[in-house]
Design an enzyme around this catalytic site. Sequence first.
Site, PDB file in Angstrom:
ATOM      1  N   SER A  60       0.853  -1.197   0.000  1.00  0.00           N
ATOM      2  CA  SER A  60       0.000   0.000   0.000  1.00  0.00           C
ATOM      3  C   SER A  60       0.888   1.247   0.000  1.00  0.00           C
ATOM      4  O   SER A  60       2.102   1.156   0.237  1.00  0.00           O
ATOM      5  CB  SER A  60      -0.897   0.008   1.245  1.00  0.00           C
ATOM      6  OG  SER A  60      -0.103   0.256   2.401  1.00  0.00           O
ATOM      7  N   ASP A  93      -1.214  -1.458  -4.076  1.00  0.00           N
ATOM      8  CA  ASP A  93      -2.596  -1.447  -3.585  1.00  0.00           C
ATOM      9  C   ASP A  93      -3.078   0.004  -3.426  1.00  0.00           C
ATOM     10  O   ASP A  93      -2.372   0.828  -2.834  1.00  0.00           O
ATOM     11  CB  ASP A  93      -2.599  -2.168  -2.220  1.00  0.00           C
ATOM     12  CG  ASP A  93      -3.979  -2.478  -1.698  1.00  0.00           C
ATOM     13  OD1 ASP A  93      -4.910  -2.611  -2.514  1.00  0.00           O
ATOM     14  OD2 ASP A  93      -4.129  -2.614  -0.460  1.00  0.00           O
ATOM     15  N   HIS A 191     -13.377  -2.251   4.001  1.00  0.00           N
ATOM     16  CA  HIS A 191     -12.069  -2.486   4.607  1.00  0.00           C
ATOM     17  C   HIS A 191     -12.172  -2.563   6.127  1.00  0.00           C
ATOM     18  O   HIS A 191     -13.106  -2.012   6.711  1.00  0.00           O
ATOM     19  CB  HIS A 191     -11.110  -1.349   4.233  1.00  0.00           C
ATOM     20  CG  HIS A 191     -10.746  -1.338   2.772  1.00  0.00           C
ATOM     21  ND1 HIS A 191     -11.100  -0.331   1.922  1.00  0.00           N
ATOM     22  CD2 HIS A 191     -10.063  -2.244   2.029  1.00  0.00           C
ATOM     23  CE1 HIS A 191     -10.644  -0.607   0.705  1.00  0.00           C
ATOM     24  NE2 HIS A 191     -10.018  -1.760   0.743  1.00  0.00           N
ATOM     25  N   GLY A 192     -11.207  -3.222   6.751  1.00  0.00           N
ATOM     26  CA  GLY A 192     -11.100  -3.197   8.201  1.00  0.00           C
ATOM     27  C   GLY A 192     -11.790  -4.356   8.898  1.00  0.00           C
ATOM     28  O   GLY A 192     -12.204  -5.339   8.269  1.00  0.00           O
ATOM     29  N   LYS A 195     -17.130  -5.161   9.287  1.00  0.00           N
ATOM     30  CA  LYS A 195     -17.660  -5.116   7.924  1.00  0.00           C
ATOM     31  C   LYS A 195     -19.181  -5.099   7.818  1.00  0.00           C
ATOM     32  O   LYS A 195     -19.745  -4.283   7.131  1.00  0.00           O
ATOM     33  CB  LYS A 195     -17.133  -6.307   7.123  1.00  0.00           C
ATOM     34  CG  LYS A 195     -15.610  -6.275   6.963  1.00  0.00           C
ATOM     35  CD  LYS A 195     -15.164  -7.235   5.932  1.00  0.00           C
ATOM     36  CE  LYS A 195     -13.664  -7.441   5.973  1.00  0.00           C
ATOM     37  NZ  LYS A 195     -12.902  -6.219   5.691  1.00  0.00           N
ATOM     38  N   GLY A 223     -11.486  -5.693   0.735  1.00  0.00           N
ATOM     39  CA  GLY A 223     -12.160  -5.850   2.026  1.00  0.00           C
ATOM     40  C   GLY A 223     -12.610  -7.275   2.288  1.00  0.00           C
ATOM     41  O   GLY A 223     -13.718  -7.498   2.764  1.00  0.00           O
ATOM     42  N   ASN A 265      -8.523  -9.599  -1.708  1.00  0.00           N
ATOM     43  CA  ASN A 265      -7.581  -8.790  -0.917  1.00  0.00           C
ATOM     44  C   ASN A 265      -7.726  -9.005   0.583  1.00  0.00           C
ATOM     45  O   ASN A 265      -8.829  -8.841   1.135  1.00  0.00           O
ATOM     46  CB  ASN A 265      -7.839  -7.305  -1.197  1.00  0.00           C
ATOM     47  CG  ASN A 265      -7.316  -6.867  -2.541  1.00  0.00           C
ATOM     48  OD1 ASN A 265      -6.983  -7.686  -3.385  1.00  0.00           O
ATOM     49  ND2 ASN A 265      -7.232  -5.563  -2.729  1.00  0.00           N
TER      50      ASN A 265
HETATM   51  P1  13P Z   1      -9.344  -6.092   4.531  1.00  0.00           P
HETATM   52  O1  13P Z   1      -9.349  -4.862   5.372  1.00  0.00           O
HETATM   53  O2  13P Z   1     -10.647  -6.802   4.581  1.00  0.00           O
HETATM   54  O3  13P Z   1      -8.217  -7.016   4.853  1.00  0.00           O
HETATM   55  O4  13P Z   1      -9.142  -5.629   3.000  1.00  0.00           O
HETATM   56  C1  13P Z   1      -7.866  -5.332   2.507  1.00  0.00           C
HETATM   57  C2  13P Z   1      -7.896  -4.690   1.169  1.00  0.00           C
HETATM   58  O5  13P Z   1      -8.909  -4.606   0.511  1.00  0.00           O
HETATM   59  C3  13P Z   1      -6.629  -4.162   0.672  1.00  0.00           C
HETATM   60  O6  13P Z   1      -6.783  -3.478  -0.535  1.00  0.00           O
HETATM   61  O1  G3H Z   2      -7.060  -1.226   1.698  1.00  0.00           O
HETATM   62  C1  G3H Z   2      -6.170  -0.847   2.442  1.00  0.00           C
HETATM   63  C2  G3H Z   2      -5.181  -1.808   2.942  1.00  0.00           C
HETATM   64  O2  G3H Z   2      -5.708  -2.535   4.000  1.00  0.00           O
HETATM   65  C3  G3H Z   2      -3.895  -1.104   3.260  1.00  0.00           C
HETATM   66  O3  G3H Z   2      -3.955  -0.438   4.472  1.00  0.00           O
HETATM   67  O4  G3H Z   2      -3.044   1.805   3.841  1.00  0.00           O
HETATM   68  O5  G3H Z   2      -3.110   1.064   6.239  1.00  0.00           O
HETATM   69  O6  G3H Z   2      -1.488   0.027   4.631  1.00  0.00           O
HETATM   70  P1  G3H Z   2      -2.827   0.697   4.829  1.00  0.00           P
HETATM   71 ZN    ZN Z   3      -8.647  -2.401  -0.659  1.00  0.00          ZN
END
Ligand code: 13P
Ligand code: G3H
Ligand code: ZN
Length: 331
Positions: A60, A93, A191-192, A195, A223, A265
């Site tokens: 990322s 990413d 994300h996170g 959900k 996500g 992902n």
């Molecule tokens: P999660 O937060 O569900 O792991 O998703 C990660 C993601 O989409 C990174 O691009």
């Molecule tokens: O979608 C986001 C990923 O989980 C990356 O998270 O930007 O905190 O590294 P980050």
């Molecule tokens: Zn993502």
Amino acid sequence: MIVTTSELFATAYGKYAVGAYNINNLEQTVGLFRGNLGLVGSNDDAVDPAKSAPFIIQLSRGARAYTDKRFLEAMIRAAEEVFDKAIFAVHLDHGTEEVCYDCIDSGFYSSVMIDASHETFDENIAITRRVVERAHDKGISVEAELGMLGGVEEDIEVDAENACLTDPDQAVEFVERSGCDSLAVAIGTSHGAYKFAGSQGLHFDRIEAIQKLMPGFPLVMHGSSSVPREWVDRINQAGGQLGDASGVPEKDYLPAAKLGVTKVNIDTDGRLVWCAVYRETFRDKPGDFDPRTPGKPFMAAYAEYITHKNQMLGSAGQLEEVRASVTGQPA
Ligand code: 13P
Ligand code: G3H
Ligand code: ZN
């Protein structure tokens, strides 16, 4: 061996999903490679073909900025040598246009994601198109995003909820006009670690509708962490305070893969494993201050978790077929 993301998608499409895992540091990198080769403990030679999987390493913008992006590149290059049976792609990413160009010009990445999903439809297409032209010149493929991830809560009215999801007709137009190679679609995930509220889940009808209009085109599900109860409980029992966490049920991965979801992902789950092991270690060994004390069990736990995840994605056991396809040698 670093391969192109398109090569991984060509073998996987419609059969299984390739796990796309985010990394930030050395322990995550080692655990990830071990897990994708089905390696147990710290014996880096005992590759298990039935558990071995092709995979995607995701970096990322935050990961690249955490220390210096060159450390990540060097670490991945070293892992490629140490784990010489591994076959994987390296992917940016959630890139901005500027960061996409930096990655394309570096010559290190297999693919980039341009995330202009917050822009208008036409602006998203224009930005994606520019990135595609520059990436394709160098043989790099591009993932784009259409729709709004997250925020789909149970109390949102049906119309508002649908408005957040990717519109199938728009998806067709977007891909045609932008030239992107894969598309991240909003199908109910976010994300996170928090959900879904109540009975919310994946919108399979939406995935099916998109696939019907774009058969053979790789879709990406962001996500996708499953946020396992076990890890959340372990974190909370070791002093954490994670509330009502929930994720994508792992049993949904394969049905989604059969509908064209070729990249799944996962970042949050890896963070949960990390957090649980580090908290437990220092809770149980309050006199210890050696970074290797939590690092060792974390690498083992993360490897085991990745192996499990690949089984759920259907990518476990597929490595030799991918090797045959990319090298032209029979499996
Ligand atoms: P999660 O937060 O569900 O792991 O998703 C990660 C993601 O989409 C990174 O691009
Ligand atoms: O979608 C986001 C990923 O989980 C990356 O998270 O930007 O905190 O590294 P980050
Ligand atoms: Zn993502």
